[in-house]
Design a protein around this motif. Sequence first.
Motif, PDB file in Angstrom:
ATOM      1  N   ALA A 235       0.842  -1.199   0.000  1.00 45.73           N
ATOM      2  CA  ALA A 235       0.000   0.000   0.000  1.00 45.73           C
ATOM      3  C   ALA A 235       0.873   1.243   0.000  1.00 45.73           C
ATOM      4  CB  ALA A 235      -0.928  -0.002   1.211  1.00 45.73           C
ATOM      5  N   VAL A 246      -2.253   9.340   5.121  1.00 47.32           N
ATOM      6  CA  VAL A 246      -3.295   8.604   4.407  1.00 47.32           C
ATOM      7  C   VAL A 246      -2.664   7.366   3.793  1.00 47.32           C
ATOM      8  CG1 VAL A 246      -5.011   8.705   2.563  1.00 47.32           C
ATOM      9  CG2 VAL A 246      -4.480  10.768   3.871  1.00 47.32           C
ATOM     10  N   THR A 247      -3.338   6.228   3.916  1.00 45.88           N
ATOM     11  CA  THR A 247      -2.870   4.977   3.328  1.00 45.88           C
ATOM     12  C   THR A 247      -3.892   4.506   2.298  1.00 45.88           C
ATOM     13  OG1 THR A 247      -1.732   4.360   5.377  1.00 45.88           O
ATOM     14  CG2 THR A 247      -2.154   2.601   3.804  1.00 45.88           C
ATOM     15  N   PHE A 248      -3.416   4.084   1.120  1.00 42.49           N
ATOM     16  CA  PHE A 248      -4.341   3.685   0.071  1.00 42.49           C
ATOM     17  C   PHE A 248      -3.665   2.684  -0.865  1.00 42.49           C
ATOM     18  CE2 PHE A 248      -2.194   7.595  -1.055  1.00 42.49           C
ATOM     19  CZ  PHE A 248      -1.759   7.408  -2.354  1.00 42.49           C
ATOM     20  N   ALA A 252      -5.913   3.119  -6.221  1.00 48.19           N
ATOM     21  CA  ALA A 252      -6.570   4.370  -5.828  1.00 48.19           C
ATOM     22  C   ALA A 252      -5.642   5.580  -5.972  1.00 48.19           C
ATOM     23  CB  ALA A 252      -7.071   4.270  -4.388  1.00 48.19           C
ATOM     24  N   HIS A 253      -4.513   5.422  -6.672  1.00 52.72           N
ATOM     25  CA  HIS A 253      -3.548   6.525  -6.689  1.00 52.72           C
ATOM     26  C   HIS A 253      -4.097   7.782  -7.348  1.00 52.72           C
ATOM     27  CE1 HIS A 253      -2.188   5.928 -10.970  1.00 52.72           C
ATOM     28  NE2 HIS A 253      -2.618   4.711 -10.730  1.00 52.72           N
ATOM     29  N   ASP A 255      -6.955   8.952  -6.981  1.00 52.10           N
ATOM     30  CA  ASP A 255      -7.816   9.639  -6.020  1.00 52.10           C
ATOM     31  C   ASP A 255      -7.024  10.601  -5.139  1.00 52.10           C
ATOM     32  OD1 ASP A 255      -9.939   8.153  -6.984  1.00 52.10           O
ATOM     33  OD2 ASP A 255      -9.747   6.599  -5.437  1.00 52.10           O
ATOM     34  N   HIS A 256      -5.702  10.436  -5.103  1.00 50.12           N
ATOM     35  CA  HIS A 256      -4.886  11.226  -4.180  1.00 50.12           C
ATOM     36  C   HIS A 256      -3.823  12.080  -4.879  1.00 50.12           C
ATOM     37  CE1 HIS A 256      -6.466   9.017  -0.656  1.00 50.12           C
ATOM     38  NE2 HIS A 256      -6.499   7.987  -1.496  1.00 50.12           N
TER      39      HIS A 256
END
Length: 435
Positions: A235, A246-248, A252-253, A255-256
């Motif tokens: 992650a 924030v961890t994702f 989902a990259h 989204d950030h």
Amino acid sequence: MPALVFPLSRIEGHARVVIHIEGGEVRSASFQAMEFRGFKQLVHGVPAEQMTVIVPRICGVCSTAHHIAAVKALEDAYGVEPPPLARRLRELLLLGQLIQSHATSLFIFTMPDRLGVSSILDPGREKELDEQARIARWALAVRTAGTHLITTAGGQFIHPVKAVVGGMTSGIESDAAAALSAELAAQLPHACELFELYIRKSLELHDRIGTWGDDAPAWYLAAVAEKLPNYDSEALRLLSPDGRLVTFPARAHYDHLTYEQPDYSYSGRTSCGGEALRANSLARINLAESMGTPLADQYLQRFRSSFGRPAHAILLFDLARGIELVYAIERAQQILTMPLNAEDTDIPYTARDGEGYGLVEAPRGPLIHHYVIEKGLIADAEFVIPTVHNIKSIERALMVAARRYISGDRIDMELERAVGRVVRAFDPCIACATH
């Protein structure tokens, strides 16, 4: 508008810096990747399972990271979870890459900046011959230990082949593991002594130029845990300037992170809502609670005592890289004491169409491979390269340096050296970043 153009050396790939001046003031500083590679287009229509041996050709330095990222993207698409021993072997393979890459960056690419020479392999001034010869000899020996680790764990040094969908083709015999461990044990004191010299020379450099470079806060991105970092990542972790974490997952990259393609470079760049983002060694050290090995933790404590947390000044990327080099050697030694050939190293799988993401923490930061598979072929491929996360920060730091050394109609010739130091601090890989 008048422009200063600085070709760059001692980096991976081809790039230049262009600084525009108007009315005696610095208006812009751009980092320009000048080569086009085109792998995104080249792999369209390729049988998906061939990606693991094609994409390492993106880069001779980063081939290990691309190899494993490709395998993990296919495993994600196929719904495959490799056995524990395979994950351990992949961790070892990535540690080997970190050792050879960091030894190259620190002691071959940037040590000359600290010594005031063009290369550690040059004879240099007479009184420095012995020191430079020793630095070169030890630097190459430490780097070679990393290449031997890659060769044994990966089958060959450049463009490894032993990571496969479902695991690894084989383990490591006990005698080979013992030989690797002995070589690493012999090189650890050399790595530490070179790093101590690097620290001293970096302090002297700071005293000479009066700065550690751009030290404004930034966002930090890494894909390793806060302790005993495993570069076979699961992650992403994103740290904001005000301390929010924030961890994702890799998928989902978007989204950030915000992606853009400058019109003056073949390399894209990312940001966090337009704000500067940093990956690579300093990001990992800022996000670490501890390294989890004895000597690396001692260096981390010294680093924190001297520079705080998070540390921002860009020349500290190099010191963070030294901490990681020591860690990688210590951690590899730990793994080499474990059984590495007593279990199955792979599992059977069934290929299928779909979409997959593969994430690893390469020496220069998080690397993501994203594949869309249709009828067994690659219908689309995306490579999110670590260097693109640093481009905006590189350009911000270049502006800081340019404004420091350009005043009215006067240009301090230290600027040329400063441009090289700024770019090399981020250890960019242009060969990877232009897709």
